[in-house]
Scaffold this motif. Structure first.
Motif, short mmCIF file in Angstrom:
data_model
loop_
_atom_site.label_atom_id
_atom_site.label_comp_id
_atom_site.label_asym_id
_atom_site.label_seq_id
_atom_site.Cartn_x
_atom_site.Cartn_y
_atom_site.Cartn_z
N LEU A 50 21.49 32.50 57.48
CA LEU A 50 20.27 32.96 58.12
C LEU A 50 20.39 34.42 58.55
CD1 LEU A 50 19.46 29.82 60.31
CD2 LEU A 50 18.10 30.67 58.39
N ASP A 51 21.55 34.77 59.09
CA ASP A 51 21.77 36.13 59.55
C ASP A 51 21.72 37.10 58.36
OD1 ASP A 51 22.45 38.26 61.29
OD2 ASP A 51 24.56 38.08 60.70
N ALA A 52 22.31 36.69 57.24
CA ALA A 52 22.32 37.54 56.04
C ALA A 52 20.92 37.80 55.52
CB ALA A 52 23.18 36.91 54.95
N ARG A 53 20.01 36.87 55.79
CA ARG A 53 18.63 37.01 55.33
C ARG A 53 17.70 37.48 56.45
NH1 ARG A 53 18.18 34.38 50.34
NH2 ARG A 53 15.92 34.17 50.54
N ASP A 54 18.29 37.95 57.54
CA ASP A 54 17.52 38.47 58.69
C ASP A 54 16.54 37.45 59.24
OD1 ASP A 54 18.84 40.87 58.66
OD2 ASP A 54 17.34 41.90 57.46
N LEU A 55 16.99 36.22 59.34
CA LEU A 55 16.15 35.14 59.87
C LEU A 55 16.66 34.71 61.24
CD1 LEU A 55 15.83 32.95 56.64
CD2 LEU A 55 14.13 34.54 57.57
N ASP A 56 15.80 34.04 61.97
CA ASP A 56 16.14 33.52 63.29
C ASP A 56 17.27 32.51 63.15
OD1 ASP A 56 16.22 32.67 65.89
OD2 ASP A 56 14.30 31.59 65.81
N MET A 57 18.31 32.64 63.96
CA MET A 57 19.49 31.77 63.86
C MET A 57 19.54 30.71 64.93
SD MET A 57 22.40 34.63 62.94
CE MET A 57 21.92 35.67 64.35
N THR A 58 18.49 30.57 65.71
CA THR A 58 18.48 29.61 66.82
C THR A 58 17.89 28.28 66.38
OG1 THR A 58 16.29 30.34 67.57
CG2 THR A 58 18.22 31.49 68.47
N GLY A 59 18.03 27.27 67.26
CA GLY A 59 17.44 25.97 67.01
C GLY A 59 18.43 24.95 66.50
N THR A 60 17.93 23.76 66.23
CA THR A 60 18.76 22.68 65.71
C THR A 60 19.12 22.95 64.25
OG1 THR A 60 16.86 21.40 64.96
CG2 THR A 60 17.58 21.06 67.24
N LYS A 61 20.10 22.20 63.74
CA LYS A 61 20.48 22.36 62.34
C LYS A 61 19.29 22.06 61.43
CE LYS A 61 24.26 21.03 60.52
NZ LYS A 61 25.45 20.27 60.05
N LYS A 62 18.50 21.04 61.79
CA LYS A 62 17.34 20.69 60.98
C LYS A 62 16.34 21.86 60.93
CE LYS A 62 13.68 17.25 60.45
NZ LYS A 62 13.09 15.98 60.96
N ALA A 63 16.11 22.47 62.09
CA ALA A 63 15.19 23.61 62.13
C ALA A 63 15.73 24.79 61.34
CB ALA A 63 14.95 24.00 63.59
N MET A 64 17.04 24.99 61.41
CA MET A 64 17.65 26.09 60.67
C MET A 64 17.54 25.87 59.16
SD MET A 64 20.99 26.47 63.16
CE MET A 64 21.79 27.79 62.27
N ILE A 65 17.74 24.60 58.74
CA ILE A 65 17.65 24.28 57.31
C ILE A 65 16.22 24.48 56.81
CG2 ILE A 65 17.75 22.38 55.65
CD1 ILE A 65 20.15 21.29 57.26
#
Length: 242
Positions: A50-65
């Motif tokens: 997520l960090d490499a793609r400049d995306l939000d890195m917070t939340g649950t694993k499901k939300a991150m996926i």
């Protein structure tokens, strides 16, 4: 649009082993993530992607996926759209090329190739200013070329020495002081006359129209213009015998 997919790769933060494989790969790379079971990734790995793609890195694993999958789908759609754009541009360019573009080769000391300079060409080169004009006929001599389009327009390029181009430049014309045109120019004197054919001799030119009129211009030392005198003409003059 081309830079969108490429831009994502340029934002990658480097390479790193995720602890589950024996090779390094780029974090956030769609090549790596496409087809991967994201649910098997650790939270740390998800954060790195997520960090490499400049995306939000917070939340649950499901939300991150979900966030990562959505961004991958957007990138896929942009890639598809870009490929379709390239295909469309190719088709358009091909269509334009097929609509009567002129190609030239050979000596070019006085711009007779119409390619914008006086350098010779050893291979056929497109005369750029004829793209899409639908040229259907050419008339050439040693150092000049006339082109007739499907819309009955006449263009000329090359030297003015062996016979006038049919163009009388205005005083303010920046090319008024030269004796040749290195690129095609419209012969405005014939505009709207519905020219259907053109012919070019060593020192004069002729054009006839759909209605049967004939125009001539150029040198006239032997009466080749058919205008009842021996005066040369710089621009097209209509013959009164037809």
């Amino acid at each position: 649009m081309a830079g969108v997919g490429i831009g994502l790769l340029s934002k990658l933060k480097g390479k790193r082993d995720d602890g589950k494989s024996n090779f390094d790969y780029e974090w956030g790379s769609s090549k790596v993530l496409t087809g991967m079971n994201l649910e098997k990734l650790s939270r740390t790995a998800l954060r790195n992607h997520l960090d490499a793609r400049d995306l939000d890195m917070t939340g649950t694993k499901k939300a991150m996926i979900v966030r990562l999958e959505a961004d991958l789908e957007r990138e896929r759609q942009r890639t598809v759209a870009y490929a379709e754009q390239l295909e469309t541009e190719f088709v358009i360019k091909k269509d334009i090329e097929e609509r009567g573009s002129v190609y030239a080769i050979g000596c070019n000391g006085v711009g007779q190739l119409g390619v914008g300079d006086t350098e010779p060409r050893n291979v056929f080169s497109v005369v750029e200013k004829t793209r899409g004009l639908g040229v259907i006929k050419l008339a050439v001599n040693g150092n000049m070329c006339f082109a007739l389009t499907a819309d009955h327009e006449v263009l000329v390029w090359g030297a003015n020495g062996a016979g006038p181009t049919g163009i009388v430049p205005d005083e303010d014309d920046e090319e008024n002081d030269i004796m040749f045109f290195a690129e095609p120019r419209f012969v405005h004197e014939l505009g709207g006359e519905e020219v259907s054919n053109i012919a070019l001799g060593a020192s004069h030119a002729l054009a006839n129209t759909i209605g049967g009129d004939v125009f001539s211009w150029g040198h006239n030392l032997c009466g080749q213009l058919g205008l009842t005198d021996l005066k040369s003409r710089e621009k097209p003059s209509i013959l009164g015998f037809f």
